[in-house]
Enzyme design. Sequence first.
Site, PDB file in Angstrom:
ATOM      1  N   ARG A 101       0.761  -1.351   0.054  1.00 36.77           N
ATOM      2  CA  ARG A 101      -0.029  -0.065   0.105  1.00 36.77           C
ATOM      3  C   ARG A 101       0.779   1.288   0.086  1.00 36.77           C
ATOM      4  O   ARG A 101       1.952   1.109   0.163  1.00 36.77           O
ATOM      5  CB  ARG A 101      -0.962   0.097   1.113  1.00 36.77           C
ATOM      6  CG  ARG A 101      -0.476  -0.534   2.481  1.00 36.77           C
ATOM      7  CD  ARG A 101       0.148   0.361   3.561  1.00 36.77           C
ATOM      8  NE  ARG A 101       0.088   1.777   3.335  1.00 36.77           N
ATOM      9  CZ  ARG A 101       0.931   2.670   3.361  1.00 36.77           C
ATOM     10  NH1 ARG A 101       2.394   2.314   3.548  1.00 36.77           N
ATOM     11  NH2 ARG A 101       0.704   3.910   3.320  1.00 36.77           N
ATOM     12  N   GLY A 102       0.234   2.434   0.005  1.00 39.30           N
ATOM     13  CA  GLY A 102       1.211   3.711  -0.436  1.00 39.30           C
ATOM     14  C   GLY A 102       0.994   3.915  -1.959  1.00 39.30           C
ATOM     15  O   GLY A 102       1.466   3.012  -2.595  1.00 39.30           O
ATOM     16  N   ALA A 103       0.729   5.235  -2.146  1.00 40.92           N
ATOM     17  CA  ALA A 103       0.503   5.465  -3.835  1.00 40.92           C
ATOM     18  C   ALA A 103       1.828   4.670  -4.565  1.00 40.92           C
ATOM     19  O   ALA A 103       1.434   4.045  -5.451  1.00 40.92           O
ATOM     20  CB  ALA A 103       0.294   6.557  -3.985  1.00 40.92           C
TER      21      ALA A 103
ATOM     22  N   ARG B 103      -7.893  -0.624  -6.148  1.00 42.27           N
ATOM     23  CA  ARG B 103      -7.919   0.606  -5.558  1.00 42.27           C
ATOM     24  C   ARG B 103      -8.306   1.718  -6.314  1.00 42.27           C
ATOM     25  O   ARG B 103      -7.441   1.967  -7.133  1.00 42.27           O
ATOM     26  CB  ARG B 103      -6.838   0.815  -4.644  1.00 42.27           C
ATOM     27  CG  ARG B 103      -6.377  -0.483  -3.825  1.00 42.27           C
ATOM     28  CD  ARG B 103      -5.624  -0.175  -2.619  1.00 42.27           C
ATOM     29  NE  ARG B 103      -6.279   0.672  -1.632  1.00 42.27           N
ATOM     30  CZ  ARG B 103      -5.626   1.194  -0.578  1.00 42.27           C
ATOM     31  NH1 ARG B 103      -4.253   1.028  -0.418  1.00 42.27           N
ATOM     32  NH2 ARG B 103      -6.301   2.025   0.097  1.00 42.27           N
TER      33      ARG B 103
ATOM     34  N   GLN C  79      -1.521   2.968   9.896  1.00 47.54           N
ATOM     35  CA  GLN C  79      -0.543   3.040   9.179  1.00 47.54           C
ATOM     36  C   GLN C  79       0.618   4.003   9.752  1.00 47.54           C
ATOM     37  O   GLN C  79       2.065   3.703   9.923  1.00 47.54           O
ATOM     38  CB  GLN C  79      -0.629   3.797   7.930  1.00 47.54           C
ATOM     39  CG  GLN C  79      -1.457   2.817   6.765  1.00 47.54           C
ATOM     40  CD  GLN C  79      -2.917   3.064   6.751  1.00 47.54           C
ATOM     41  OE1 GLN C  79      -3.612   3.515   7.933  1.00 47.54           O
ATOM     42  NE2 GLN C  79      -3.712   2.842   5.509  1.00 47.54           N
TER      43      GLN C  79
ATOM     44  N   ASP D 122      -2.240  10.758  -2.792  1.00 48.13           N
ATOM     45  CA  ASP D 122      -2.693   9.881  -3.627  1.00 48.13           C
ATOM     46  C   ASP D 122      -3.286  10.238  -4.972  1.00 48.13           C
ATOM     47  O   ASP D 122      -3.066   9.518  -5.963  1.00 48.13           O
ATOM     48  CB  ASP D 122      -3.703   8.844  -2.955  1.00 48.13           C
ATOM     49  CG  ASP D 122      -3.306   8.119  -1.702  1.00 48.13           C
ATOM     50  OD1 ASP D 122      -3.157   8.602  -0.339  1.00 48.13           O
ATOM     51  OD2 ASP D 122      -2.819   6.963  -1.972  1.00 48.13           O
TER      52      ASP D 122
ATOM     53  N   ASN E  13      -5.549  12.490   0.102  1.00 38.56           N
ATOM     54  CA  ASN E  13      -4.634  11.568   0.748  1.00 38.56           C
ATOM     55  C   ASN E  13      -5.645  10.784   1.818  1.00 38.56           C
ATOM     56  O   ASN E  13      -6.791  10.800   1.914  1.00 38.56           O
ATOM     57  CB  ASN E  13      -3.643  12.448   1.539  1.00 38.56           C
ATOM     58  CG  ASN E  13      -2.412  11.593   2.114  1.00 38.56           C
ATOM     59  OD1 ASN E  13      -1.913  10.791   1.515  1.00 38.56           O
ATOM     60  ND2 ASN E  13      -2.225  12.087   3.347  1.00 38.56           N
TER      61      ASN E  13
END
Length: 327
Positions: free
Chosen positions: A32-34, A67, A172, A213, A223
């Site tokens: 995860r995380g853009a 996503r 997170q 994001d 975000n």
Amino acid sequence: MIDQNKLPHSFEITACGTAAQTAKAIKDMTVRGAPAIGAAAGFAMAQAISENPKTSAAARATIESTRPTAVDLFYSTKRVFDAAAQATDGAKTAWSEANAIAGESVAACKAIGETGLDEVFGKRKKMRIMTHCNAGWLACVDWGTALAPIYAAKASGLEPFVYCTETRPRGQGARLTAFELSNEGVDHAIIADGAAAWLMKKGEIDAVIVGADRIAANGDTANKIGTFGHAIAAKEHGLPFFVAAPTSTIDPGLENGESIPIEERDENEVHLVRGVDEAGVVRTVRWTNPASHARNPAFDVTPARLITQIITEKGISTPSRIKELVE
Ligand code: MRU
């Protein structure tokens, strides 16, 4: 990839041997995380083209359905798909394009760190910085976005102190940012999401820096849920609010943040928490009222007027001029 769902209680590497497995890892947030989602999506697209070029358009749709908010995912699938479509050796080209995206991400994050170091720290030796969610090396291929200037500061002898907001519901900040900062030897404290405005009011936070994001053409920025509230609080207290992101996160086709798709995830992410019990066993328990339902929007959009500067690998921009960096 590092299995981010297992952190911080165990550090495990998981292999995704097929496009379907990689897509699943994006959806269930193993990765995860853009920027990390973008890199993984590029490799998933290359896997799909290697598996069967004839079904790669359908596979692309599957990868893109995992996503909706982080535009890096769509940037990568398009780049790999288009490169392969124009090549005589599609699969080979797809892999080299996916590798190029991952490599460019590392270089961009390193540059964000160097630029952000000057912009955020100036000549100040000690700064107390708040960040939300995780925008460090776990969320990218390396370095991070919001955390990159902090790592650059630490490496150059400055003394950053980081407040990481817990980032409910998936934690997170409490799980991943705190894990990274511990490993990097950066002083920090985890705070409840609701503590941020109060610490700002008490003068204990000097600046806020977050990742992104998706950034619309006017600088509105999606975000992790909660970012918008922190930006309002920063404005109220006259604190700089920085967004750090590679230019692949800019979506110049969207005029403003109104049309950024916001993911809503399963309500169980609010009901259930995972942790270690007194015997050292990792368990998942429900902690909310059994008769209640929950809502779980995963992102929000911070209006451009609340953002001081956007730090990219191509330099610093005010939100209103961000589109110029990708023209
Ligand atoms: O749902 P997540 O954990 O993928 O959301 C991550 C964030 O919102 C990050 O702040 C953003 O992707 C930037 S990561 C460098």
